[in-house]
Scaffold this active site. Structure first.
Site, PDB file in Angstrom:
ATOM      1  N   ALA A   1       0.848  -1.367   0.096  1.00 48.31           N
ATOM      2  CA  ALA A   1       0.224  -0.121   0.286  1.00 48.31           C
ATOM      3  C   ALA A   1       0.729   1.377   0.183  1.00 48.31           C
ATOM      4  CB  ALA A   1      -1.139   0.261   1.223  1.00 48.31           C
TER       5      ALA A   1
ATOM      6  N   GLY B   1       0.130  -5.296   0.687  1.00 43.30           N
ATOM      7  CA  GLY B   1      -0.559  -5.506  -0.366  1.00 43.30           C
ATOM      8  C   GLY B   1      -0.016  -5.855  -1.687  1.00 43.30           C
TER       9      GLY B   1
ATOM     10  N   GLU C   1      -0.920  -9.275  -1.667  1.00 43.12           N
ATOM     11  CA  GLU C   1      -2.021  -9.492  -0.905  1.00 43.12           C
ATOM     12  C   GLU C   1      -2.362  -9.302  -2.542  1.00 43.12           C
ATOM     13  OE1 GLU C   1      -2.700  -6.364   2.228  1.00 43.12           O
ATOM     14  OE2 GLU C   1      -3.099  -8.545   3.015  1.00 43.12           O
TER      15      GLU C   1
ATOM     16  N   GLU D   1       3.487  -6.386   7.166  1.00 40.99           N
ATOM     17  CA  GLU D   1       3.122  -5.294   7.726  1.00 40.99           C
ATOM     18  C   GLU D   1       3.766  -5.116   9.410  1.00 40.99           C
ATOM     19  OE1 GLU D   1       1.980  -6.753   5.419  1.00 40.99           O
ATOM     20  OE2 GLU D   1       0.585  -5.865   4.064  1.00 40.99           O
TER      21      GLU D   1
END
Ligand code: CAA
Length: 692
Positions: free
Chosen positions: A62, A103, A106, A126
């Protein structure tokens, strides 16, 4: 510019994310992917889709810079994209090179398949930001690798190489040519006609997981994570993945993610992430770094040997120099043993250890390494010895070589003055053990050139260290502050706290070792010597607690003597009634009243003086930014990153409180402990370090 390039290779569409530096999943990237996926889905000529990253990497996660901003809420969200991918009617393949993190990985987990270049790494880091992979990153991986492995990967946040990732089942294949082989892979999938089952619907690896897996993980993680909340939340989520239906597991993960996102630890770790990167930058420094292809280290003791390993581990050939062949043989023996231990522990491959060892050669004559690009002196901490070494280096080293000293407190300018080229002289301070500790504190002397500074700042990245730049002063950034932490611990003893209580509080706070145990480990005689040298330079009215002297008089020199503040069996410490007697006597002599302290009081008393001294470093330019001080303390002294570093912690508890504590400390301990001007102003104006 569109953040996602859409290219057609026959019947396969290749979507390339182009969002430097690391292709983070910004609002622009998400929008680009959303549009491109819709176009590919709706075009009957498209049989399959490959998603990859442009430049040097896949998607690194992210976009952290957008956290908490409106952009992070812009649609499509990451989970919208994941839903699209999981329902995609044509095969989708994530083609990974560089790193697929957070992310990014993911997103890849919702493609039908994942392929990666041999040099690629994947991971869910994370927890290092105080959060968890909240886009299914705790729900899908256990379905591929099982709960135990998923717990290991996600609570550690480690990056996994492509070969291991393939063995574990995180990716489907390691490939050579990107994007061609990925395109071929996608085409094969399309030809099969049947789409692989989405990862979230697979349950063979999670069904029937033994609950003991989670109980055991909680026990080990509670010890390892030492106060960090995110790793424990990860275990809860992975347990949910194994016990709840997919939709409920995902909802549970979202709730846990939100809790962590709102936590102080997230704020602290996020601050730390950016501070570490900011610390590399020196405002106004335009000079280009010199290239470092070879190195020499003077002094084959623990420190010098560790520094030689640091260069060798980075692939830089290094000469290890000392006065005698015996000293070199001893030093090299220790280095060899260190590598053997790493190989036995499984943290280093044998061929990597062999390669590193082969890069270390020895020398007793400076002429042997006169052509090196940098020499780091790590000899005994005495000015006359260092000056003599630098005069000799000046005579032999090639023009343009960087002449660095690893001194932890001596005056860089005085060392530089022993040479005819002070512009090339700089402090490069590693922390023991140098091959483990991540801090490289660079110290700029009055005459150090911009080019030399640029070189040692860039060198940090090559060596895998976190760098900070300090101005030349007694103790530089870190050790200058340390004396107030250990000093206050001793004053607390005089006032009634016990060594065990102080160490327990510091260790519960997250320090790897309390200040009293640390004194024992480094030796009380050493502490006394340093203090005597310092006492001579101090103004009248400054107090040192005499407790260390009293212990030394009774032969209690610390761990090496089997007794110091504590008594020892090997490295195991035990309280000692004699120490308490000595401390009580120290309190009685000047009539200091002893009392009980709460843990909260001790915590505040220990760490507040660090913040005050840090503020004085900002005032006199020893440190460029409060964040640099945090980076120094997290990497050099083990200050818990999840508290953000001492300066972040200080701002959190309130600079007005820190100021008040400094006023009190000055009355108790002497004027040196009083508040700095910057702290005084910020406390008065209710501002933070950004306004320092
Ligand atoms: N978002 C925004 N910027 C990022 C970023 C991210 N996720 N990751 C790195 N950057 C920026 C850095 O701030 C740095 O910027 P500056 O040059 O302006 O300082 C630049 O990219 C390069 O980073 P590094 O200097 O660290 O470069 P590197 O080559 O040494 O390392 C890296 C690259 C391995 C990707 C490293 O930057 C890294 O580990 N980044 C963090 C990755 C991460 O934690 N991803 C998870 C994000 S959270 C998430 O994804 C939540 C979720 O579940 C949805």
């Amino acid at each position: 510019m569109n953040a996602v390039r859409f290219q057609v290779a026959d019947t396969v569409v290749v979507l390339t994310v182009e969002y430097p530096p690391v292709n983070a999943l910004s609002a622009a990237v998400r929008a680009g992917l959303g549009q491109a996926l819709a176009a590919a889905r709706d075009d009957p000529a498209v049989a399959a889709v490959v998603i990859m990253g442009g430049g040097s990497t896949f998607i690194a996660g992210a976009d952290i810079t957008e956290f908490g901003t409106e952009k992070s809420k812009a649609l499509p969200s990451l989970s919208d994209l994941q839903e699209t991918l999981e329902a995609f009617p044509k095969p989708t393949v994530a083609a990974i090179h560089g790193t697929a993190l957070g992310g990014g990985f993911e997103l890849a987990l919702t493609c039908h398949a994942r392929v990666a270049a041999a040099s690629a790494k994947v991971g869910l880091p994370e927890v290092n930001l105080g959060i968890l992979p909240g886009a299914g990153g705790t729900q899908r991986p256990p379905r591929l690798v099982g709960a135990a492995t998923a717990i290991d990967l996600i609570t550690s946040g480690r990056h996994v190489g492509a070969a291991e990732a393939c063995t574990l089942g995180m990716i489907d294949a390691v490939i050579d040519g990107l994007p061609d082989e990925a395109i071929a892979f996608a085409r094969d999938l399309a030809a099969r006609g049947e789409l692989p089952q989405p990862v979230i619907l697979r349950d063979d690896k999670v069904a029937g997981t033994d609950p003991e897996v989670f109980a055991a993980a909680r026990r080990t993680t509670a010890k390892k994570a030492r106060g960090k909340i995110a790793p424990m939340a990860v275990i809860d989520c992975i347990e949910a993945a194994c016990t709840l239906p997919p939709a409920e597991g995902l909802a549970f993960e979202t709730r846990k993610f939100r809790e962590l996102y709102a936590s102080d630890q997230r704020a602290a770790l996020m601050h730390y992430f950016f501070a570490e990167r900011e610390a590399r930058r020196v405002p106004g420094l335009a000079a280009q770094p010199r290239t470092i292809r070879s190195a020499a280290v003077i002094g084959a003791g623990t420190m010098g040997g560790g520094i030689a390993m640091v260069f060798a581990n980075a692939g830089i050939p290094v000469h290890l120099a000392d006065i005698s062949e015996e000293a070199l043989a001893r030093g090299l023996g220790t280095i060899r043993k260190n590598y053997e231990t790493s190989v036995c522990r499984g943290s280093l491959a044998q061929d990597k250890a062999d390669q590193a060892l082969a890069l270390i050669s020895t020398a007793t004559d400076y002429a042997d390494f006169a052509q090196a690009d940098i020499v780091v002196e790590a000899a005994f901490e005495r000015m006359d010895i260092k000056r003599d070494i630098f005069t000799r280096l000046d005579a032999v080293m090639r023009p343009g070589a960087v002449l660095a000293t690893n001194t932890s407190s001596l005056d860089i300018d005085e060392i530089a003055a022993a040479t005819s080229r002070p512009g090339d002289v700089v402090g490069v301070h590693f922390f023991s053990p140098a091959n483990v500790m991540k801090l490289q504190e660079n110290i700029r002397g009055k005459l150090t050139s911009d080019e030399t500074v640029a070189t040692v700042m860039a060198l940090g990245k090559t060596l895998g260290k976190n760098v900070v730049l300090a101005r030349n002063c007694d103790g530089f950034i870190g050790n200058r502050m340390l004396q107030y932490y250990t000093g206050e611990a001793e004053f607390l003893l005089e006032q009634g706290a016990t060594p065990e209580q102080i160490d327990r509080v510091a260790e519960q706070f997250g320090m790897p070792m309390g200040p009293i145990a640390m004194r024992d480990m480094s030796g009380l005689d050493v502490a006394m010597m340093v203090r005597e040298a310092r006492r001579a330079t101090l103004p009248p009215g400054e107090r040192f607690s005499p407790v260390v002297e009293r212990l030394v008089e009774r032969g209690r020199l610390g761990m090496k003597a089997g007794k110091g503040f504590y008594q020892y069996e090997g490295r195991n410490r035990r309280p000692d009634p004699e120490t308490i007697e000595i401390i009580e006597q120290v309190s009685r002599d000047p009539g200091i009243e002893r009392r009980n302290f709460t843990d909260e009081e001790i915590e505040f008393r220990l760490f507040a003086p660090l913040v005050n001294e840090g503020s004085k470093e900002l005032e006199d330019g020893t440190a460029m930014r409060a964040g640099d001080i945090d980076v120094a303390w997290v990497n050099g002294y083990g200050f818990p990153a999840h508290k953000g570093g001492p300066m972040f912690w200080g701002e959190k508890v309130g600079l007005a409180r820190i100021h008040e504590a400094a006023v009190e400390a000055a009355q108790r301990n002497g004027p040196r402990w009083g508040p700095g001007k910057v702290l005084e102003r910020l406390a008065r104006e209710g501002k933070g370090w950004a306004d320092a």
